[in-house]
Design a protein around this motif. Sequence first.
Motif, PDB file in Angstrom:
ATOM      1  N   ASN A  25       0.932  -1.141  -0.116  1.00 30.95           N
ATOM      2  CA  ASN A  25       0.060   0.008   0.081  1.00 30.95           C
ATOM      3  C   ASN A  25       0.752   1.214   0.077  1.00 30.95           C
ATOM      4  N   PHE A  26       0.081   2.503   0.044  1.00 31.40           N
ATOM      5  CA  PHE A  26       0.889   3.578   0.042  1.00 31.40           C
ATOM      6  C   PHE A  26       1.759   3.956   1.323  1.00 31.40           C
ATOM      7  N   ASP A  27       1.637   3.293   2.402  1.00 35.76           N
ATOM      8  CA  ASP A  27       2.578   3.223   3.678  1.00 35.76           C
ATOM      9  C   ASP A  27       3.916   2.519   3.246  1.00 35.76           C
ATOM     10  N   ASP A  28       3.690   1.582   2.539  1.00 39.38           N
ATOM     11  CA  ASP A  28       4.842   0.741   2.290  1.00 39.38           C
ATOM     12  C   ASP A  28       5.772   1.572   1.372  1.00 39.38           C
ATOM     13  N   VAL A  29       5.199   2.380   0.232  1.00 39.37           N
ATOM     14  CA  VAL A  29       6.043   3.002  -0.790  1.00 39.37           C
ATOM     15  C   VAL A  29       6.662   4.415   0.022  1.00 39.37           C
TER      16      VAL A  29
END
Length: 112
Positions: free
Chosen positions: A4-8
Amino acid sequence: MLQNFDDVQKLGKDGLDRTVKSLTAVTKGYQAITAEVVDYAKKSFEESSAAVEKFAAVKSLDKAIELQSTLVKSAYETAVARATKIGELYSDLAKEIYKPYEGVFGKAAAAK
């Protein structure tokens, strides 16, 4: 992979942190190298001035040749010692620049 965006976002932050640490190491390393070069130049100038004074006091050709040999030997030894020291500083700099990326490169090599 990236869920998800948090990983990116975490991946981008980690990359930025590594880059900042690496650039900080570059700055500190070049400061140390510059200080060593400036110190060498200063001492070289002082030694050259002292050599001129010694040559001015020489009364014979034999003594002048002897003094020249001594000064050349001393200058060579000093230059080799300083070159070795500066080489070590560059080597340390390369290691410090690489440190923040060790884990990333290790993971990439293990994945192959």
